[in-house]
Design a protein around this motif. Structure first.
Motif, PDB file in Angstrom:
ATOM      1  N   LYS A 124      28.459  52.245  40.798  1.00 19.51           N
ATOM      2  CA  LYS A 124      29.319  52.634  39.675  1.00 19.51           C
ATOM      3  C   LYS A 124      30.223  51.466  39.304  1.00 19.51           C
ATOM      4  O   LYS A 124      30.725  50.760  40.179  1.00 19.51           O
ATOM      5  N   LYS A 125      30.412  51.237  38.012  1.00 20.11           N
ATOM      6  CA  LYS A 125      31.294  50.166  37.560  1.00 20.11           C
ATOM      7  C   LYS A 125      32.651  50.754  37.185  1.00 20.11           C
ATOM      8  O   LYS A 125      32.739  51.719  36.426  1.00 20.11           O
ATOM      9  N   ILE A 126      33.714  50.177  37.763  1.00 15.75           N
ATOM     10  CA  ILE A 126      35.071  50.589  37.418  1.00 15.75           C
ATOM     11  C   ILE A 126      35.874  49.339  37.077  1.00 15.75           C
ATOM     12  O   ILE A 126      35.423  48.213  37.319  1.00 15.75           O
ATOM     13  N   HIS A 127      37.049  49.521  36.499  1.00 16.98           N
ATOM     14  CA  HIS A 127      37.896  48.395  36.127  1.00 16.98           C
ATOM     15  C   HIS A 127      39.194  48.447  36.919  1.00 16.98           C
ATOM     16  O   HIS A 127      39.879  49.473  36.938  1.00 16.98           O
ATOM     17  N   ARG A 128      39.514  47.345  37.584  1.00 15.61           N
ATOM     18  CA  ARG A 128      40.720  47.261  38.394  1.00 15.61           C
ATOM     19  C   ARG A 128      41.394  45.905  38.180  1.00 15.61           C
ATOM     20  O   ARG A 128      40.753  44.925  37.832  1.00 15.61           O
ATOM     21  N   LYS A 129      42.709  45.852  38.419  1.00 17.46           N
ATOM     22  CA  LYS A 129      43.442  44.600  38.278  1.00 17.46           C
ATOM     23  C   LYS A 129      43.108  43.682  39.440  1.00 17.46           C
ATOM     24  O   LYS A 129      43.140  44.089  40.596  1.00 17.46           O
ATOM     25  N   LYS A 130      42.793  42.423  39.109  1.00 16.57           N
ATOM     26  CA  LYS A 130      42.409  41.438  40.104  1.00 16.57           C
ATOM     27  C   LYS A 130      43.303  40.216  39.987  1.00 16.57           C
ATOM     28  O   LYS A 130      43.553  39.715  38.889  1.00 16.57           O
ATOM     29  N   SER A 131      43.800  39.715  41.129  1.00 14.56           N
ATOM     30  CA  SER A 131      44.644  38.523  41.141  1.00 14.56           C
ATOM     31  C   SER A 131      43.788  37.284  41.368  1.00 14.56           C
ATOM     32  O   SER A 131      42.743  37.343  42.013  1.00 14.56           O
ATOM     33  N   GLY A 132      44.253  36.169  40.836  1.00 13.19           N
ATOM     34  CA  GLY A 132      43.518  34.928  41.000  1.00 13.19           C
ATOM     35  C   GLY A 132      43.966  33.896  39.990  1.00 13.19           C
ATOM     36  O   GLY A 132      45.037  34.012  39.385  1.00 13.19           O
ATOM     37  N   LYS A 133      43.144  32.870  39.779  1.00 11.07           N
ATOM     38  CA  LYS A 133      43.410  31.858  38.767  1.00 11.07           C
ATOM     39  C   LYS A 133      42.465  32.076  37.591  1.00 11.07           C
ATOM     40  O   LYS A 133      41.253  32.162  37.768  1.00 11.07           O
ATOM     41  N   PHE A 134      43.057  32.153  36.387  1.00 12.69           N
ATOM     42  CA  PHE A 134      42.290  32.415  35.180  1.00 12.69           C
ATOM     43  C   PHE A 134      42.787  31.499  34.062  1.00 12.69           C
ATOM     44  O   PHE A 134      43.928  31.016  34.109  1.00 12.69           O
ATOM     45  N   PRO A 135      41.951  31.263  33.041  1.00 11.04           N
ATOM     46  CA  PRO A 135      42.460  30.569  31.851  1.00 11.04           C
ATOM     47  C   PRO A 135      43.644  31.360  31.303  1.00 11.04           C
ATOM     48  O   PRO A 135      43.587  32.592  31.212  1.00 11.04           O
ATOM     49  N   LYS A 136      44.699  30.682  30.935  1.00  7.42           N
ATOM     50  CA  LYS A 136      45.947  31.350  30.582  1.00  7.42           C
ATOM     51  C   LYS A 136      45.774  32.359  29.453  1.00  7.42           C
ATOM     52  O   LYS A 136      46.382  33.441  29.476  1.00  7.42           O
ATOM     53  N   TYR A 137      44.943  32.048  28.468  1.00 10.60           N
ATOM     54  CA  TYR A 137      44.788  32.959  27.326  1.00 10.60           C
ATOM     55  C   TYR A 137      44.278  34.327  27.758  1.00 10.60           C
ATOM     56  O   TYR A 137      44.577  35.351  27.124  1.00 10.60           O
ATOM     57  N   GLN A 138      43.505  34.385  28.874  1.00  9.08           N
ATOM     58  CA  GLN A 138      42.964  35.659  29.346  1.00  9.08           C
ATOM     59  C   GLN A 138      44.051  36.576  29.907  1.00  9.08           C
ATOM     60  O   GLN A 138      43.859  37.784  30.027  1.00  9.08           O
ATOM     61  N   LEU A 139      45.194  36.002  30.255  1.00  9.17           N
ATOM     62  CA  LEU A 139      46.289  36.770  30.854  1.00  9.17           C
ATOM     63  C   LEU A 139      47.333  37.220  29.845  1.00  9.17           C
ATOM     64  O   LEU A 139      48.288  37.912  30.192  1.00  9.17           O
ATOM     65  N   VAL A 140      47.158  36.817  28.577  1.00 10.07           N
ATOM     66  CA  VAL A 140      48.145  37.163  27.549  1.00 10.07           C
ATOM     67  C   VAL A 140      47.901  38.582  27.052  1.00 10.07           C
ATOM     68  O   VAL A 140      46.814  38.914  26.578  1.00 10.07           O
ATOM     69  N   THR A 141      48.918  39.418  27.182  1.00 12.50           N
ATOM     70  CA  THR A 141      48.883  40.797  26.684  1.00 12.50           C
ATOM     71  C   THR A 141      50.213  41.082  25.998  1.00 12.50           C
ATOM     72  O   THR A 141      51.096  40.224  25.935  1.00 12.50           O
ATOM     73  N   SER A 142      50.369  42.287  25.538  1.00 12.71           N
ATOM     74  CA  SER A 142      51.609  42.668  24.857  1.00 12.71           C
ATOM     75  C   SER A 142      52.830  42.503  25.759  1.00 12.71           C
ATOM     76  O   SER A 142      53.930  42.238  25.285  1.00 12.71           O
ATOM     77  N   HIS A 143      52.666  42.674  27.084  1.00 10.17           N
ATOM     78  CA  HIS A 143      53.798  42.546  28.008  1.00 10.17           C
ATOM     79  C   HIS A 143      54.396  41.142  27.973  1.00 10.17           C
ATOM     80  O   HIS A 143      55.582  40.951  28.270  1.00 10.17           O
ATOM     81  N   VAL A 144      53.563  40.154  27.622  1.00 10.72           N
ATOM     82  CA  VAL A 144      54.035  38.770  27.588  1.00 10.72           C
ATOM     83  C   VAL A 144      55.118  38.595  26.523  1.00 10.72           C
ATOM     84  O   VAL A 144      56.012  37.760  26.671  1.00 10.72           O
ATOM     85  N   CYS A 145      55.056  39.374  25.459  1.00  5.98           N
ATOM     86  CA  CYS A 145      56.047  39.256  24.374  1.00  5.98           C
ATOM     87  C   CYS A 145      57.456  39.485  24.905  1.00  5.98           C
ATOM     88  O   CYS A 145      58.342  38.639  24.767  1.00  5.98           O
ATOM     89  N   ARG A 146      57.679  40.617  25.496  1.00  8.02           N
ATOM     90  CA  ARG A 146      59.008  40.997  25.964  1.00  8.02           C
ATOM     91  C   ARG A 146      59.458  40.105  27.113  1.00  8.02           C
ATOM     92  O   ARG A 146      60.617  39.720  27.196  1.00  8.02           O
TER      93      ARG A 146
END
Length: 430
Positions: free
Chosen positions: A356-378
């Protein structure tokens, strides 16, 4: 005086023990206890199960004695409030004693954790917070998610969780289940444990029997430090000054700048309209806290409104905003690898043995643009202003109630603090 007697009605290989409770001509009620005894091992005269290797007869006999004592006591207590003694009354006492579900909400909510949570959630719709504001829909939704996690645990262990069972052992089972079977990260698990401790405190205040383990340090809420990103002023300005040929990216870019320059959550800044502008200020009652916030119009936000004839950008969903802003940041070259966490698909084997495929938060090193979400604004709003204006002013806009919460929220690195000190020394040198 009321009397209680046990008996069996059959002579099968296994026979159900019934409990008969009677008081003269007032009532005569008989119901099943749910306990069974092997053939030939019940003594009517001794009112107990005789020695047998087939069951834990000593434990069952003790339970039957306790049941009779409890029923008699509660019958005497019922005389004070003129309670009607009938088969439903006795059924509730037997079911409650053996921790069985009765389908009576009040009775079951004092026995089972899930039933208690259901009542707690229902009551939360009419409760108010410490600030005398209604409990937010988001908070109630989190209670519901916690309820679903407990139900999932019950299904996994094939057993109902009783309120009297919420001890350190339950705590360990819950965390292990959420880690190994639900594949959740420590911060998420900690949120569910926080809810369970809240439910325990509420149950205790209601006089429900519950272990004190939830008060112990060992009944901890897991947590881990996440490396959340923020955008520096030069990165924000680069986004602002970049023109995108595709309209949906230009639209998302403008919303992003509005989010960064107002400090609002996405649930608030994507809902802004002309009505929120008054004399060079943006006024908005925030959705999460139901608290009015006023912030001045930043020059970049004013320019966005001017190019749109005084209107805010075209409305888009939260999901599309998060999708599009990643493209925007990639287009301006925000591709360096940085530490952070993002939602990733993972493959697991479910309880039926199927992939089964599920989606979970994973820590690591990623290209910065992949980590940009609405939370980054505030977060960028708060982090970039920290040290430039007083902290209380920023907190009034971001809605943080304590300075410790605020300082944990902003994402200035030790190196950046050192750079600030270096710049200060340069200015103060003779």
């Amino acid at each position: 005086m009321a009397s209680g007697k046990f008996r069996i009605k059959t002579d099968n290989e296994w026979n159900t023990i019934y409990y008969r409770f009677k008081q003269g001509g007032q009532f005569d009620i008989e119901l099943s206890t749910g306990i069974q005894t092997p053939k030939g091992r019940w003594s009517q005269s001794k009112q107990k199960i005789l020695d047998t290797p087939k069951i834990n007869f000593k434990d069952f006999n003790l339970k039957l004695q306790e049941l009779d004592t409890i029923v008699r006591k509660e019958y005497e207590d019922s005389k004070i409030n003129s309670t009607s003694i009938d088969s439903m009354w006795l059924k509730k006492r037997i079911s409650s004693f053996f921790k069985r579900e009765t389908k009576n909400k009040e009775t079951d909510s004092r026995v089972f954790l899930t039933n208690f949570i259901e009542v707690f959630i229902k009551e939360s719709h009419n409760k108010k917070s410490r600030n005398n504001t209604p409990i937010s829909k988001k908070t109630i939704q989190h209670y519901t998610t916690t309820l679903n996690k407990v139900i999932a645990l019950e299904k996994y262990i094939n057993k109902r969780v009783l309120l009297k069972d919420i001890d350190i052992e339950f705590h360990s089972k819950m965390i292990d289940f959420l880690e190994t079977k639900q594949h959740l990260n420590p911060n998420t698990i900690g949120g569910y444990i926080d809810d369970i401790k809240l439910f325990c405190r509420n149950a205790s205040r209601k006089g429900i029997e519950i272990p004190n383990d939830y008060r112990f340090p060992e009944f901890y809420s897991p947590t881990n430090k996440t490396k959340d990103i923020y955008l520096k002023e030069e990165e924000i300005n680069k986004i602002y000054h970049t023109n995108f040929n595709l309209d949906y990216l230009e639209n998302a870019k403008d919303w992003f700048i509005i989010g960064v320059r107002t400090g609002f959550r996405i649930s608030d800044f994507l809902k802004l309209t002309k009505k929120n502008i008054d004399g060079g200020f943006i006024e908005k009652t925030t959705k999460k806290t139901d608290f009015p916030v006023i912030t001045p119009l930043h020059d970049q936000v004013q320019a966005i409104l001017d190019k749109r004839n005084g209107s805010f950008p075209r409305k888009i969903s939260d999901q599309k905003f998060n999708d599009y802003i990643k493209i925007v940041c990639k287009e301006i070259g925000m591709t360096e690898l940085v530490e952070g966490a993002k939602i990733c698909p993972i493959q697991i084997i479910d309880e039926n043995g199927e992939k089964k495929k599920i989606h979970r938060k994973k820590s690591g090193k990623f290209p910065k643009y992949q980590l940009v979400t609405s939370h980054v604004c505030r977060r960028s709003f708060a982090t970039n202003l920290y040290g430039k204006i007083d902290t209380l002013t920023i907190m009034k806009i971001t809605g943080h109630k304590t300075e410790s919460q605020f300082l944990d929220y902003i994402k200035i690195t030790p190196k950046e603090y050192a750079e600030k000190l270096k710049q200060y020394w340069k200015k103060t040198q003779l």
